[in-house]
Design an enzyme around this catalytic site. Structure first.
Site, PDB file in Angstrom:
ATOM      1  N   THR A 112      -5.841   7.797  -9.168  1.00  0.00           N
ATOM      2  CA  THR A 112      -4.481   7.556  -8.666  1.00  0.00           C
ATOM      3  C   THR A 112      -3.401   8.228  -9.514  1.00  0.00           C
ATOM      4  O   THR A 112      -3.474   8.240 -10.744  1.00  0.00           O
ATOM      5  CB  THR A 112      -4.240   6.031  -8.609  1.00  0.00           C
ATOM      6  OG1 THR A 112      -5.266   5.455  -7.821  1.00  0.00           O
ATOM      7  CG2 THR A 112      -2.891   5.691  -8.029  1.00  0.00           C
ATOM      8  N   ASN A 115       2.005  10.389  -6.903  1.00  0.00           N
ATOM      9  CA  ASN A 115       2.097  10.877  -5.521  1.00  0.00           C
ATOM     10  C   ASN A 115       0.745  10.939  -4.811  1.00  0.00           C
ATOM     11  O   ASN A 115       0.621  11.583  -3.767  1.00  0.00           O
ATOM     12  CB  ASN A 115       2.742  12.279  -5.502  1.00  0.00           C
ATOM     13  CG  ASN A 115       4.170  12.238  -6.012  1.00  0.00           C
ATOM     14  OD1 ASN A 115       4.932  11.343  -5.653  1.00  0.00           O
ATOM     15  ND2 ASN A 115       4.535  13.180  -6.870  1.00  0.00           N
ATOM     16  N   SER A 118      -3.439   6.376  -1.580  1.00  0.00           N
ATOM     17  CA  SER A 118      -4.395   6.420  -0.463  1.00  0.00           C
ATOM     18  C   SER A 118      -4.789   7.851  -0.133  1.00  0.00           C
ATOM     19  O   SER A 118      -5.929   8.128   0.231  1.00  0.00           O
ATOM     20  CB  SER A 118      -3.779   5.755   0.772  1.00  0.00           C
ATOM     21  OG  SER A 118      -3.606   4.376   0.529  1.00  0.00           O
ATOM     22  N   ARG A 254      -7.062 -36.208  -6.551  1.00  0.00           N
ATOM     23  CA  ARG A 254      -5.666 -36.491  -6.184  1.00  0.00           C
ATOM     24  C   ARG A 254      -5.587 -37.657  -5.181  1.00  0.00           C
ATOM     25  O   ARG A 254      -6.204 -37.596  -4.109  1.00  0.00           O
ATOM     26  CB  ARG A 254      -5.073 -35.207  -5.574  1.00  0.00           C
ATOM     27  CG  ARG A 254      -3.715 -35.366  -4.941  1.00  0.00           C
ATOM     28  CD  ARG A 254      -2.639 -35.520  -5.981  1.00  0.00           C
ATOM     29  NE  ARG A 254      -1.310 -35.415  -5.384  1.00  0.00           N
ATOM     30  CZ  ARG A 254      -0.210 -35.864  -5.970  1.00  0.00           C
ATOM     31  NH1 ARG A 254      -0.276 -36.430  -7.169  1.00  0.00           N
ATOM     32  NH2 ARG A 254       0.958 -35.726  -5.386  1.00  0.00           N
ATOM     33  N   GLN A 265      -8.590 -35.974   6.852  1.00  0.00           N
ATOM     34  CA  GLN A 265      -9.226 -34.955   7.687  1.00  0.00           C
ATOM     35  C   GLN A 265      -8.516 -33.595   7.593  1.00  0.00           C
ATOM     36  O   GLN A 265      -9.170 -32.551   7.634  1.00  0.00           O
ATOM     37  CB  GLN A 265      -9.220 -35.437   9.140  1.00  0.00           C
ATOM     38  CG  GLN A 265     -10.464 -35.014   9.886  1.00  0.00           C
ATOM     39  CD  GLN A 265     -10.557 -35.630  11.256  1.00  0.00           C
ATOM     40  OE1 GLN A 265      -9.537 -35.798  11.936  1.00  0.00           O
ATOM     41  NE2 GLN A 265     -11.751 -35.975  11.670  1.00  0.00           N
ATOM     42  N   GLN A 322      -2.344 -24.691  -0.843  1.00  0.00           N
ATOM     43  CA  GLN A 322      -1.845 -25.716   0.080  1.00  0.00           C
ATOM     44  C   GLN A 322      -2.461 -27.081  -0.228  1.00  0.00           C
ATOM     45  O   GLN A 322      -1.762 -28.099  -0.235  1.00  0.00           O
ATOM     46  CB  GLN A 322      -2.182 -25.280   1.524  1.00  0.00           C
ATOM     47  CG  GLN A 322      -1.346 -25.962   2.581  1.00  0.00           C
ATOM     48  CD  GLN A 322       0.134 -25.598   2.480  1.00  0.00           C
ATOM     49  OE1 GLN A 322       0.500 -24.558   1.948  1.00  0.00           O
ATOM     50  NE2 GLN A 322       0.989 -26.478   2.963  1.00  0.00           N
ATOM     51  N   GLY A 326       2.446 -29.182  -4.404  1.00  0.00           N
ATOM     52  CA  GLY A 326       3.392 -28.698  -5.426  1.00  0.00           C
ATOM     53  C   GLY A 326       2.683 -28.201  -6.681  1.00  0.00           C
ATOM     54  O   GLY A 326       3.086 -27.206  -7.291  1.00  0.00           O
ATOM     55  N   GLU A 349      -9.201   0.228  -5.191  1.00  0.00           N
ATOM     56  CA  GLU A 349     -10.393   0.927  -4.658  1.00  0.00           C
ATOM     57  C   GLU A 349     -10.287   1.124  -3.145  1.00  0.00           C
ATOM     58  O   GLU A 349     -11.275   1.100  -2.415  1.00  0.00           O
ATOM     59  CB  GLU A 349     -11.686   0.223  -5.074  1.00  0.00           C
ATOM     60  CG  GLU A 349     -11.853   0.291  -6.597  1.00  0.00           C
ATOM     61  CD  GLU A 349     -13.272   0.238  -7.104  1.00  0.00           C
ATOM     62  OE1 GLU A 349     -14.199   0.472  -6.320  1.00  0.00           O
ATOM     63  OE2 GLU A 349     -13.437  -0.019  -8.318  1.00  0.00           O
ATOM     64  N   GLU A 353      -6.167  -0.773   4.809  1.00  0.00           N
ATOM     65  CA  GLU A 353      -5.973   0.243   5.850  1.00  0.00           C
ATOM     66  C   GLU A 353      -6.907   1.433   5.643  1.00  0.00           C
ATOM     67  O   GLU A 353      -7.387   2.035   6.602  1.00  0.00           O
ATOM     68  CB  GLU A 353      -4.501   0.694   5.861  1.00  0.00           C
ATOM     69  CG  GLU A 353      -3.508  -0.408   6.279  1.00  0.00           C
ATOM     70  CD  GLU A 353      -3.365  -1.567   5.273  1.00  0.00           C
ATOM     71  OE1 GLU A 353      -3.540  -1.333   4.066  1.00  0.00           O
ATOM     72  OE2 GLU A 353      -3.089  -2.694   5.712  1.00  0.00           O
TER      73      GLU A 353
HETATM   74  N1  CAA Z   1     -18.889  10.397   0.743  1.00  0.00           N
HETATM   75  C1  CAA Z   1     -19.105  11.707   0.562  1.00  0.00           C
HETATM   76  N2  CAA Z   1     -18.229  12.652   1.005  1.00  0.00           N
HETATM   77  C2  CAA Z   1     -17.127  12.234   1.644  1.00  0.00           C
HETATM   78  C3  CAA Z   1     -16.835  10.867   1.861  1.00  0.00           C
HETATM   79  C4  CAA Z   1     -17.781   9.923   1.394  1.00  0.00           C
HETATM   80  N3  CAA Z   1     -17.593   8.618   1.553  1.00  0.00           N
HETATM   81  N4  CAA Z   1     -15.660  10.751   2.517  1.00  0.00           N
HETATM   82  C5  CAA Z   1     -15.226  12.004   2.694  1.00  0.00           C
HETATM   83  N5  CAA Z   1     -16.104  12.899   2.183  1.00  0.00           N
HETATM   84  C6  CAA Z   1     -16.026  14.364   2.206  1.00  0.00           C
HETATM   85  C7  CAA Z   1     -15.825  14.842   3.634  1.00  0.00           C
HETATM   86  O1  CAA Z   1     -17.069  15.009   4.299  1.00  0.00           O
HETATM   87  C8  CAA Z   1     -15.105  16.151   3.440  1.00  0.00           C
HETATM   88  O2  CAA Z   1     -16.040  17.147   3.070  1.00  0.00           O
HETATM   89  P1  CAA Z   1     -15.935  18.638   3.681  1.00  0.00           P
HETATM   90  O3  CAA Z   1     -14.599  19.155   3.244  1.00  0.00           O
HETATM   91  O4  CAA Z   1     -17.099  19.326   3.062  1.00  0.00           O
HETATM   92  O5  CAA Z   1     -16.022  18.475   5.160  1.00  0.00           O
HETATM   93  C9  CAA Z   1     -14.238  15.898   2.209  1.00  0.00           C
HETATM   94  O6  CAA Z   1     -14.864  14.807   1.511  1.00  0.00           O
HETATM   95  C10 CAA Z   1     -12.822  15.520   2.565  1.00  0.00           C
HETATM   96  O7  CAA Z   1     -12.892  14.373   3.393  1.00  0.00           O
HETATM   97  P2  CAA Z   1     -11.749  13.931   4.401  1.00  0.00           P
HETATM   98  O8  CAA Z   1     -11.256  15.122   5.168  1.00  0.00           O
HETATM   99  O9  CAA Z   1     -12.241  12.741   5.137  1.00  0.00           O
HETATM  100  O10 CAA Z   1     -10.598  13.508   3.367  1.00  0.00           O
HETATM  101  P3  CAA Z   1      -9.236  12.770   3.606  1.00  0.00           P
HETATM  102  O11 CAA Z   1      -8.197  13.451   2.807  1.00  0.00           O
HETATM  103  O12 CAA Z   1      -8.993  12.529   5.068  1.00  0.00           O
HETATM  104  O13 CAA Z   1      -9.453  11.326   2.882  1.00  0.00           O
HETATM  105  C11 CAA Z   1     -10.072   9.034   2.677  1.00  0.00           C
HETATM  106  C12 CAA Z   1     -10.423  10.427   3.202  1.00  0.00           C
HETATM  107  C13 CAA Z   1     -11.261   8.158   3.056  1.00  0.00           C
HETATM  108  C14 CAA Z   1      -8.818   8.458   3.290  1.00  0.00           C
HETATM  109  C15 CAA Z   1      -9.935   9.108   1.117  1.00  0.00           C
HETATM  110  O14 CAA Z   1      -8.792   9.835   0.760  1.00  0.00           O
HETATM  111  C16 CAA Z   1      -9.867   7.747   0.448  1.00  0.00           C
HETATM  112  O15 CAA Z   1     -10.882   7.059   0.277  1.00  0.00           O
HETATM  113  N6  CAA Z   1      -8.628   7.349   0.017  1.00  0.00           N
HETATM  114  C17 CAA Z   1      -8.479   6.115  -0.775  1.00  0.00           C
HETATM  115  C18 CAA Z   1      -8.555   6.419  -2.239  1.00  0.00           C
HETATM  116  C19 CAA Z   1      -8.824   5.183  -3.042  1.00  0.00           C
HETATM  117  O16 CAA Z   1      -9.690   4.357  -2.735  1.00  0.00           O
HETATM  118  N7  CAA Z   1      -8.111   5.042  -4.160  1.00  0.00           N
HETATM  119  C20 CAA Z   1      -8.356   3.998  -5.086  1.00  0.00           C
HETATM  120  C21 CAA Z   1      -8.379   4.581  -6.466  1.00  0.00           C
HETATM  121  S1  CAA Z   1      -9.373   3.829  -7.669  1.00  0.00           S
HETATM  122  C22 CAA Z   1      -8.617   2.409  -8.094  1.00  0.00           C
HETATM  123  O17 CAA Z   1      -8.315   1.631  -7.276  1.00  0.00           O
HETATM  124  C23 CAA Z   1      -8.335   2.127  -9.517  1.00  0.00           C
HETATM  125  C24 CAA Z   1      -9.360   1.372 -10.198  1.00  0.00           C
HETATM  126  O18 CAA Z   1      -9.707   1.703 -11.316  1.00  0.00           O
HETATM  127  C25 CAA Z   1      -9.941   0.124  -9.606  1.00  0.00           C
END
Ligand code: CAA
Length: 369
Positions: A112, A115, A118, A254, A265, A322, A326, A349, A353
């Protein structure tokens, strides 16, 4: 063992570390020798090589008592140790895997950016090859474990003109010149986890630290998250179960209208819904784990488990508040911490959406087949 450990070592400190926003080194140091940091790592590198189902049960039990520590081990095991085991070469495994699996070093996953949330493909971080090193410039935010991590997987592009083509994963060690740990995020929940920003400025990283090949990074990230989301689902189940535990206890203690409120209930109906919802989320989570253990296609099942379990945790903790009335709104009772912690499972993660996008794509793919 996870249940016993959580009750003996985490229950007494869960409230205090949340209030103080303090990483509980005293407990974490005991978790290393018990293999909590190498649950699925290969035995050859000191891991326990557990299956995913067992991994989920352990994450659930820890999160049931202290979700912030559950988050530390979920992220460390599933989005750091797992991709390193899957995509790392022998040299990388020898160098990085053993200390991570032993819990001597803690891992973080840095995708992340300001910019790029997601839309993971929108990263602006770069790694430009110069001789036998990559010069990395990166600004990563919301890094779970960031404040204590020693080994970080940083997502960058080696080709700033074509981010997709150059999307890559590189292993960076804390302390490399140019590596800077930023301020802690002032998050609403999970406050005992040192979530923070990480900045790399002209940081020279050996070329051998590239995880996979140049251009493989997006697949590394997605594979890690497909697995990681099962762990977050297990965490959400643990939070829901923990909220149910404390609500059952409170309802029996409580007294209102001269009887324990558990006799009313209206309260029983809430408890019944909470128990049923948590059980359903648990089964969906264990099913995703089973699919992974069978070597099946896990993107859809893990997204379904995370979506459902995250929503369930939020609903269940709200019902728990709930029941507490309080007192549920007071920081003196643990349900309030569960209420804050649960919300994150619908966001990190991949937001709900994003899980819906992944699920819909999988369903449509199946339909076409
Ligand atoms: N496994 C393997 N390959 C995959 C894949 C998967 N699950 N999903 C996509 N790909 C591949 C696609 O096949 C594609 O390959 P080619 O170019 O060879 O065809 C390539 O990756 C690009 O895929 P998309 O065109 O589908 O990519 P996109 O830009 O539309 O994005 C998305 C797909 C699923 C929305 C992705 O961007 C996503 O998962 N976004 C969310 C990110 C996220 O979870 N962030 C959390 C960060 S971590 C965190 O939370 C912090 C922490 O430490 C807990």
């Amino acid at each position: 063992m996870a249940r016993q450990f959580a009750r003996a070592e985490l229950a007494p400190i869960a409230k205090e570390i949340d209030e103080e926003g303090r990483f509980p080194w005293e407990a974490v140091e005991k978790m290393g020798p018990l293999n909590f940091f190498g649950m699925q790592a290969p035995r050859a590198y000191g891991g326990a090589e557990m299956d995913t189902l067992s991994y989920c049960l352990a994450i659930e039990e820890i999160s049931r008592v202290c979700a912030a520590v559950g988050l530390t081990i979920a992220v460390h095991n599933s989005v750091v140790v797992y991709p390193l085991s899957k995509f790392g070469d022998d040299r990388q495994k020898a160098k990085f895997l053993a200390p991570l699996a032993a819990g001597e070093k803690i891992g973080a996953f840095c995708l992340t950016e300001p910019n790029a949330g997601s839309d993971a493909m929108a990263i602006e971080s770069t790694a430009i090859r110069e001789g036998d090193a990559y010069v990395v410039n990166a600004n990563k935010i919301f890094v779970t474990n960031g404040g204590v991590a020693d080994t970080l997987i940083i997502f960058v592009s080696v080709n700033p003109d074509d981010v997709k083509k150059g999307f890559s994963a590189i292993l960076v060690e804390r302390g490399t010149p140019g590596f800077e740990v930023g301020l802690l995020e002032n998050n609403c929940g999970m406050r005992a986890n040192p979530v923070c920003s990480i900045a790399l400025t002209d940081c020279r990283v050996p070329k051998e630290n590239l995880l996979g090949r140049e251009g493989d990074g997006f697949k590394v990230a997605m594979a890690a998250l497909d697995t990681g989301r099962i762990g977050i689902a297990a965490q959400a189940v643990g939070i829901g179960q923990g909220a149910l535990d404390v609500s059952l206890k409170y309802a029996k203690e409580r007294i209102q209208f001269r009887v324990p409120i558990a006799r009313h209930q209206a309260i029983q109906m809430m408890l019944a819904d909470m128990g049923t919802m948590v059980e359903a989320a648990r089964l969906l989570t264990l099913q995703a784990a089973y699919v992974k253990d069978q070597g099946g296609e896990v993107a859809g099942p893990s997204a379904m488990a995370k979506l459902f379990a995250g929503r369930t945790a939020s609903k269940v903790v709200s019902m728990g508040v709930q029941i507490h009335g309080g007192y549920g709104y007071s920081r003196d009772y643990p349900i309030e911490r569960y209420f804050r912690d649960a919300r994150a499972t619908e966001i990190y993660e991949g937001t709900n959406e994003i899980q819906q996008i992944v699920i819909a794509r999988e369903l449509l793919k199946r339909e076409e087949e």
